[in-house]
Design an enzyme around this catalytic site. Sequence first.
Site, PDB file in Angstrom:
ATOM      1  N   LYS A 108       0.856  -1.195   0.000  1.00  0.00           N
ATOM      2  CA  LYS A 108       0.000   0.000   0.000  1.00  0.00           C
ATOM      3  C   LYS A 108       0.879   1.226   0.000  1.00  0.00           C
ATOM      4  CE  LYS A 108      -4.503   0.675   0.099  1.00  0.00           C
ATOM      5  NZ  LYS A 108      -5.541  -0.274  -0.375  1.00  0.00           N
TER       6      LYS A 108
HETATM    7  P1  NAD Z   1     -13.274   7.431  -2.768  1.00  0.00           P
HETATM    8  O1  NAD Z   1     -12.273   8.457  -2.420  1.00  0.00           O
HETATM    9  O2  NAD Z   1     -13.705   7.279  -4.178  1.00  0.00           O
HETATM   10  O3  NAD Z   1     -14.606   7.675  -1.895  1.00  0.00           O
HETATM   11  C1  NAD Z   1     -14.578   7.735  -0.498  1.00  0.00           C
HETATM   12  C2  NAD Z   1     -15.971   8.114   0.011  1.00  0.00           C
HETATM   13  O4  NAD Z   1     -15.931   8.127   1.450  1.00  0.00           O
HETATM   14  C3  NAD Z   1     -16.410   9.511  -0.413  1.00  0.00           C
HETATM   15  O5  NAD Z   1     -17.812   9.523  -0.591  1.00  0.00           O
HETATM   16  C4  NAD Z   1     -15.999  10.355   0.787  1.00  0.00           C
HETATM   17  O6  NAD Z   1     -16.748  11.573   0.887  1.00  0.00           O
HETATM   18  C5  NAD Z   1     -16.329   9.413   1.928  1.00  0.00           C
HETATM   19  N1  NAD Z   1     -15.572   9.702   3.153  1.00  0.00           N
HETATM   20  C6  NAD Z   1     -14.287  10.085   3.281  1.00  0.00           C
HETATM   21  N2  NAD Z   1     -14.001  10.315   4.570  1.00  0.00           N
HETATM   22  C7  NAD Z   1     -15.135  10.072   5.271  1.00  0.00           C
HETATM   23  C8  NAD Z   1     -15.478  10.170   6.629  1.00  0.00           C
HETATM   24  N3  NAD Z   1     -14.578  10.570   7.544  1.00  0.00           N
HETATM   25  N4  NAD Z   1     -16.745   9.819   7.000  1.00  0.00           N
HETATM   26  C9  NAD Z   1     -17.649   9.426   6.078  1.00  0.00           C
HETATM   27  N5  NAD Z   1     -17.374   9.346   4.764  1.00  0.00           N
HETATM   28  C10 NAD Z   1     -16.142   9.674   4.380  1.00  0.00           C
HETATM   29  O7  NAD Z   1     -12.694   6.070  -2.174  1.00  0.00           O
HETATM   30  P2  NAD Z   1     -13.042   4.568  -2.619  1.00  0.00           P
HETATM   31  O8  NAD Z   1     -12.060   4.161  -3.648  1.00  0.00           O
HETATM   32  O9  NAD Z   1     -14.501   4.450  -2.875  1.00  0.00           O
HETATM   33  O10 NAD Z   1     -12.647   3.773  -1.285  1.00  0.00           O
HETATM   34  C11 NAD Z   1     -13.560   3.603  -0.210  1.00  0.00           C
HETATM   35  C12 NAD Z   1     -13.094   2.436   0.654  1.00  0.00           C
HETATM   36  O11 NAD Z   1     -13.022   1.254  -0.148  1.00  0.00           O
HETATM   37  C13 NAD Z   1     -11.694   2.598   1.269  1.00  0.00           C
HETATM   38  O12 NAD Z   1     -11.680   1.971   2.533  1.00  0.00           O
HETATM   39  C14 NAD Z   1     -10.809   1.838   0.309  1.00  0.00           C
HETATM   40  O13 NAD Z   1      -9.615   1.383   0.912  1.00  0.00           O
HETATM   41  C15 NAD Z   1     -11.718   0.683  -0.052  1.00  0.00           C
HETATM   42  N6  NAD Z   1     -11.372   0.002  -1.303  1.00  0.00           N
HETATM   43  C16 NAD Z   1     -11.355   0.690  -2.493  1.00  0.00           C
HETATM   44  C17 NAD Z   1     -11.069  -0.002  -3.678  1.00  0.00           C
HETATM   45  C18 NAD Z   1     -11.123   0.667  -5.029  1.00  0.00           C
HETATM   46  O14 NAD Z   1     -11.050  -0.052  -6.036  1.00  0.00           O
HETATM   47  N7  NAD Z   1     -11.261   1.976  -5.133  1.00  0.00           N
HETATM   48  C19 NAD Z   1     -10.765  -1.367  -3.628  1.00  0.00           C
HETATM   49  C20 NAD Z   1     -10.792  -2.020  -2.405  1.00  0.00           C
HETATM   50  C21 NAD Z   1     -11.097  -1.319  -1.255  1.00  0.00           C
END
Ligand code: NAD
Length: 416
Positions: A108
């Site tokens: 990561k």
């Molecule tokens: P992103 O940046 O596209 O979206 C994040 C969302 O969470 C946004 O709506 C943001 O406003 C909200 N957010 C941020 N801080 C917050 C808080 N303190 N309280 C409430 N909401 C909050 O990110 P993403 O890619 O959708 O990732 C979200 C989660 O999924 C993370 O934990 C990430 O590690 C995990 N994840 C993502 C992927 C991927 O392919 N993008 C893959 C596996 C896991």
Amino acid sequence: MLKTPELSIFDEVNLFFDDAADRLDLNDGLREMLKRPWRELLVQVPVRMDSGQVQVFSGSRVQHNAARGPYKGGVRYHPQADIDEVRALASLMTWKTALVDIPYGGAKGGVQVDPRLLSMSELNRLTRRYTQNIEHLIGPNRDIPAPDMGTNAQTMAWMMDAYGQLHGHTPAIVTGKPVEMGGSLGRESATGRGVAYLLQEAAKDLGLNTDGAKIAVQGFGNVGSWAARLIHDNGCRIIAVSSIDGGLHNAAGLDIARLQRYQEQTGGIQGFDGGGPISNRDLLELECDVLIPAAIDNVITEDNANKIKAHVILEAANHPITPEADRILSGGGVTILPDILVNAGGVIVSYFEWTQNLQEFRWEESRVNQELKKTILKAYHEVWTRSTKQKITHRQASFEIGVQRVARAVELRGFV
Ligand code: NAD
């Protein structure tokens, strides 16, 4: 599995690891080797801001384990993405890639920055400098970054370009790129699509009627918005979603396609007329069938675990539930499908993107989605069977399978 307040998020993930290692009876040396990251790099990322001032950000890349294949893991841009959080997320990648049986290890990266406060040109410069500073550690056969929270396909295009300036055209250096730059069809929706596939399958095992089932989703970014949209298309009611600035609630169900368009136009979900406001905290405690945390870590702790009313939780975010909250919820009969299974769709399709890049070939989107479904549901059935047979939680079964596979690879390589 007792949590004390001093535990860091990496310590918390390692409680899940230790629990599996105990049941697998791993020896102390192997356990230590699997727990700790193999390599860590801290970098400073100086950026000339549009104002002309130089601002210096802290970045890192943690390579947790590569026994089963090259290191693989996203890059997070978030103020809290310190070395400890990045370590925790890197270790989760190790167990995730092993659980879904793709030939990768776990890594990561992070930069402690709020990307919403930077212009596009500042983000471009920050990404290039970060890439230059970790360039000697990454490579298409060494370590392959991808998007995570706060980064996206554009960030990957900049990373690929910065790496390519030093090494020549190398699309396989990152996944989650724009399709025009060698990205895979279906990658953007992959994590949310994986969540939707799992919910459909688990519903059968849980006797849950998905038609009109009430679902609450925390986070409406890449993962949350795609999961909400696809689950809505499967006939469920999405009764709440949120972003960092707060959420929207409508007991009759939100119009997700319209909300997505609204977000594209306005840059957020606030002010949408199809639902009333709800706080992130209250969203988690809503009366619903399925809760999907899809934002940040540690949102369900011992403080609010007893207030959760959902019967099923799908962890789309990484580490949204602390070990103590996990114990309270599981003890209370809540079914939790863990992060290393639920959000694996992203890294599964990243793997397909990487193989397409290496072969200089493109798959059709229908093939990507079909292979994703096959891969994630195979892992799901292995987890379900082990959990039922051994009378352990789905998280325990998932960690057991992941840890066992990595331990075996370490032994086969002759490391210990
Ligand atoms: P992103 O940046 O596209 O979206 C994040 C969302 O969470 C946004 O709506 C943001 O406003 C909200 N957010 C941020 N801080 C917050 C808080 N303190 N309280 C409430 N909401 C909050 O990110 P993403 O890619 O959708 O990732 C979200 C989660 O999924 C993370 O934990 C990430 O590690 C995990 N994840 C993502 C992927 C991927 O392919 N993008 C893959 C596996 C896991």
